[in-house]
Write a protein that holds these residues in place. Structure first.
Motif, PDB file in Angstrom:
ATOM      1  N   PRO A 191       9.031  53.124  30.319  1.00 19.61           N
ATOM      2  CA  PRO A 191       8.304  54.225  30.959  1.00 19.61           C
ATOM      3  C   PRO A 191       6.821  54.288  30.566  1.00 19.61           C
ATOM      4  O   PRO A 191       5.980  54.637  31.397  1.00 19.61           O
ATOM      5  CB  PRO A 191       9.036  55.478  30.486  1.00 19.61           C
ATOM      6  N   GLU A 192       6.505  53.935  29.325  1.00 19.95           N
ATOM      7  CA  GLU A 192       5.104  53.957  28.898  1.00 19.95           C
ATOM      8  C   GLU A 192       4.292  52.889  29.618  1.00 19.95           C
ATOM      9  O   GLU A 192       3.175  53.137  30.059  1.00 19.95           O
ATOM     10  CB  GLU A 192       4.978  53.777  27.376  1.00 19.95           C
ATOM     11  N   ALA A 193       4.846  51.690  29.750  1.00 15.23           N
ATOM     12  CA  ALA A 193       4.148  50.611  30.452  1.00 15.23           C
ATOM     13  C   ALA A 193       3.947  50.960  31.920  1.00 15.23           C
ATOM     14  O   ALA A 193       2.860  50.759  32.472  1.00 15.23           O
ATOM     15  CB  ALA A 193       4.926  49.299  30.313  1.00 15.23           C
ATOM     16  N   VAL A 194       4.962  51.503  32.554  1.00 16.61           N
ATOM     17  CA  VAL A 194       4.850  51.901  33.957  1.00 16.61           C
ATOM     18  C   VAL A 194       3.823  53.029  34.091  1.00 16.61           C
ATOM     19  O   VAL A 194       2.987  53.014  35.005  1.00 16.61           O
ATOM     20  CB  VAL A 194       6.216  52.314  34.535  1.00 16.61           C
ATOM     21  N   GLY A 195       3.841  53.957  33.161  1.00 16.94           N
ATOM     22  CA  GLY A 195       2.866  55.052  33.179  1.00 16.94           C
ATOM     23  C   GLY A 195       1.440  54.539  33.069  1.00 16.94           C
ATOM     24  O   GLY A 195       0.543  55.013  33.779  1.00 16.94           O
TER      25      GLY A 195
END
Length: 126
Positions: free
Chosen positions: A102-106
Protein backbone atom coordinates in the motif's frame (compact mmCIF):
# COMPACT_ATOMS: atom_id res chain seq x y z
CA UNK A 1 15.12 -31.46 -20.28
CA UNK A 2 13.45 -29.03 -22.70
CA UNK A 3 10.32 -28.67 -20.53
CA UNK A 4 12.47 -27.03 -17.83
CA UNK A 5 13.76 -24.34 -20.19
CA UNK A 6 12.91 -20.79 -19.17
CA UNK A 7 10.97 -19.06 -21.94
CA UNK A 8 12.60 -16.05 -23.58
CA UNK A 9 10.99 -12.62 -23.51
CA UNK A 10 9.94 -13.09 -27.12
CA UNK A 11 8.32 -16.44 -26.30
CA UNK A 12 6.48 -14.93 -23.31
CA UNK A 13 5.21 -12.06 -25.45
CA UNK A 14 4.13 -14.46 -28.18
CA UNK A 15 2.27 -16.66 -25.66
CA UNK A 16 0.60 -13.64 -24.07
CA UNK A 17 -0.42 -12.26 -27.46
CA UNK A 18 -1.81 -15.67 -28.48
CA UNK A 19 -4.10 -15.63 -25.41
CA UNK A 20 -5.15 -12.06 -26.21
CA UNK A 21 -5.92 -12.96 -29.82
CA UNK A 22 -8.29 -15.66 -28.57
CA UNK A 23 -10.20 -13.38 -26.19
CA UNK A 24 -10.06 -9.86 -27.66
CA UNK A 25 -12.23 -8.28 -30.31
CA UNK A 26 -10.33 -8.73 -33.61
CA UNK A 27 -10.37 -4.99 -34.40
CA UNK A 28 -9.02 -4.14 -30.96
CA UNK A 29 -6.35 -6.81 -31.27
CA UNK A 30 -5.25 -5.34 -34.62
CA UNK A 31 -5.10 -1.88 -33.05
CA UNK A 32 -3.01 -3.28 -30.19
CA UNK A 33 -0.66 -4.80 -32.76
CA UNK A 34 -0.25 -1.45 -34.52
CA UNK A 35 0.42 0.30 -31.20
CA UNK A 36 3.00 -2.31 -30.21
CA UNK A 37 4.74 -2.02 -33.58
CA UNK A 38 4.92 1.74 -33.12
CA UNK A 39 6.23 1.37 -29.59
CA UNK A 40 8.99 -1.01 -30.62
CA UNK A 41 9.97 1.36 -33.41
CA UNK A 42 9.99 4.30 -31.03
CA UNK A 43 12.10 2.47 -28.47
CA UNK A 44 14.64 1.66 -31.17
CA UNK A 45 15.13 5.39 -31.78
CA UNK A 46 17.73 7.26 -29.77
CA UNK A 47 16.55 9.83 -27.26
CA UNK A 48 14.52 10.13 -24.10
CA UNK A 49 11.11 10.84 -25.61
CA UNK A 50 9.15 7.97 -27.10
CA UNK A 51 5.79 8.67 -28.68
CA UNK A 52 3.39 6.13 -30.15
CA UNK A 53 0.98 7.54 -32.72
CA UNK A 54 -2.54 6.36 -31.99
CA UNK A 55 -4.15 7.58 -35.19
CA UNK A 56 -7.86 8.15 -35.66
CA UNK A 57 -9.08 5.17 -33.62
CA UNK A 58 -8.82 5.84 -29.90
CA UNK A 59 -7.82 2.68 -28.04
CA UNK A 60 -10.25 1.30 -25.48
CA UNK A 61 -9.24 0.92 -21.86
CA UNK A 62 -8.64 -2.80 -22.51
CA UNK A 63 -6.29 -2.05 -25.41
CA UNK A 64 -4.43 0.52 -23.31
CA UNK A 65 -4.03 -1.91 -20.41
CA UNK A 66 -2.94 -4.80 -22.62
CA UNK A 67 -0.44 -2.47 -24.32
CA UNK A 68 1.09 -1.75 -20.91
CA UNK A 69 1.04 -5.43 -19.99
CA UNK A 70 2.88 -6.48 -23.16
CA UNK A 71 5.47 -3.72 -22.79
CA UNK A 72 6.07 -4.79 -19.19
CA UNK A 73 6.75 -8.35 -20.37
CA UNK A 74 9.20 -6.98 -22.93
CA UNK A 75 10.89 -4.83 -20.27
CA UNK A 76 11.04 -7.35 -17.43
CA UNK A 77 10.99 -10.76 -19.09
CA UNK A 78 8.23 -11.89 -16.76
CA UNK A 79 4.46 -11.95 -16.73
CA UNK A 80 4.44 -11.37 -12.98
CA UNK A 81 3.07 -7.84 -12.85
CA UNK A 82 -0.11 -5.99 -11.92
CA UNK A 83 -1.88 -3.04 -13.47
CA UNK A 84 -2.50 -0.37 -10.85
CA UNK A 85 -5.02 2.47 -11.17
CA UNK A 86 -3.38 5.79 -10.33
CA UNK A 87 -6.57 7.86 -10.60
CA UNK A 88 -8.01 10.10 -13.31
CA UNK A 89 -7.64 7.35 -15.91
CA UNK A 90 -3.90 6.84 -15.34
CA UNK A 91 -2.66 3.26 -15.05
CA UNK A 92 0.81 1.89 -14.41
CA UNK A 93 2.39 -1.53 -14.24
CA UNK A 94 4.11 -2.63 -11.03
CA UNK A 95 5.76 -5.85 -10.02
CA UNK A 96 3.63 -8.02 -7.75
CA UNK A 97 5.44 -7.04 -4.54
CA UNK A 98 5.09 -3.30 -5.21
CA UNK A 99 1.47 -3.66 -6.33
CA UNK A 100 0.62 -5.41 -3.05
CA UNK A 101 2.44 -2.77 -0.97
CA UNK A 102 0.00 0.00 0.00
CA UNK A 103 2.84 2.45 0.69
CA UNK A 104 4.44 1.87 -2.72
CA UNK A 105 1.09 2.24 -4.48
CA UNK A 106 0.39 5.38 -2.46
CA UNK A 107 3.72 6.90 -3.52
CA UNK A 108 2.95 6.14 -7.17
CA UNK A 109 -0.51 7.72 -6.87
CA UNK A 110 0.99 10.82 -5.22
CA UNK A 111 3.61 11.08 -7.98
CA UNK A 112 0.91 10.73 -10.66
CA UNK A 113 -1.21 13.43 -8.98
CA UNK A 114 1.80 15.79 -8.94
CA UNK A 115 2.43 15.09 -12.64
CA UNK A 116 -1.21 15.79 -13.48
CA UNK A 117 -1.13 19.02 -11.47
CA UNK A 118 2.11 20.05 -13.15
CA UNK A 119 0.60 19.29 -16.57
CA UNK A 120 -2.59 21.20 -15.74
CA UNK A 121 -0.50 24.18 -14.66
CA UNK A 122 1.35 24.13 -17.98
CA UNK A 123 -1.89 23.93 -19.95
CA UNK A 124 -3.34 26.87 -17.99
CA UNK A 125 -0.18 28.89 -18.63
CA UNK A 126 -0.21 28.12 -22.39
Amino acid sequence: MVDDAVPTRAELVRLYLDTLRARMDPDEFRLLGRLLSGAVGSLADAGDTHVVAVGEQQPSRQVQEEFLAVLSIVATGTIEHRLVDLGDGAVTVLDVDAAENPEAVGRMREWAARQRARGAGQEDAG
